[in-house]
Motif scaffolding. Sequence first.
Motif, mmCIF file in Angstrom:
data_model
loop_
_atom_site.group_PDB
_atom_site.id
_atom_site.type_symbol
_atom_site.label_atom_id
_atom_site.label_comp_id
_atom_site.label_asym_id
_atom_site.label_seq_id
_atom_site.Cartn_x
_atom_site.Cartn_y
_atom_site.Cartn_z
ATOM 1 N N HIS A 58 -30.205 14.677 -23.727
ATOM 2 C CA HIS A 58 -29.139 15.643 -23.499
ATOM 3 C C HIS A 58 -28.352 15.224 -22.251
ATOM 4 O O HIS A 58 -28.930 15.034 -21.188
ATOM 5 N N THR A 59 -27.051 15.092 -22.396
ATOM 6 C CA THR A 59 -26.180 14.713 -21.291
ATOM 7 C C THR A 59 -24.934 15.590 -21.307
ATOM 8 O O THR A 59 -24.682 16.322 -22.257
ATOM 9 N N VAL A 60 -24.135 15.473 -20.265
ATOM 10 C CA VAL A 60 -22.904 16.247 -20.151
ATOM 11 C C VAL A 60 -21.809 15.554 -20.949
ATOM 12 O O VAL A 60 -21.583 14.353 -20.795
ATOM 13 N N PHE A 61 -21.149 16.310 -21.804
ATOM 14 C CA PHE A 61 -20.004 15.832 -22.559
ATOM 15 C C PHE A 61 -18.756 16.443 -21.952
ATOM 16 O O PHE A 61 -18.676 17.646 -21.777
ATOM 17 N N LYS A 62 -17.764 15.602 -21.653
ATOM 18 C CA LYS A 62 -16.531 16.060 -21.020
ATOM 19 C C LYS A 62 -15.380 15.957 -22.003
ATOM 20 O O LYS A 62 -15.343 15.039 -22.823
ATOM 21 N N GLU A 63 -14.441 16.880 -21.866
ATOM 22 C CA GLU A 63 -13.259 16.879 -22.736
ATOM 23 C C GLU A 63 -12.349 15.722 -22.357
ATOM 24 O O GLU A 63 -12.088 15.461 -21.194
#
Length: 65
Positions: A58-63
């Motif tokens: 699980h990682t951070v997804f950025k727009e």
Amino acid sequence: MGKSKGARITITLECECRNTSNLNKRSNGIFRYTSSKNRRNTPNRIELKKFCRQCNCHTVFKEIK
């Protein structure tokens, strides 16, 4: 007839693992999700924590644009 979804826009979420040289990557490439957001209520960019199949965690997804 109902209201139209004129205020909602489609966005692309990209994993931040593309910027790091993670040695635990499952495979090469970039994984992206597609979603929608309300333009009026969220003018800034969204960051969500989701599962990346490339990083295998699980990682951070950025727009992105």
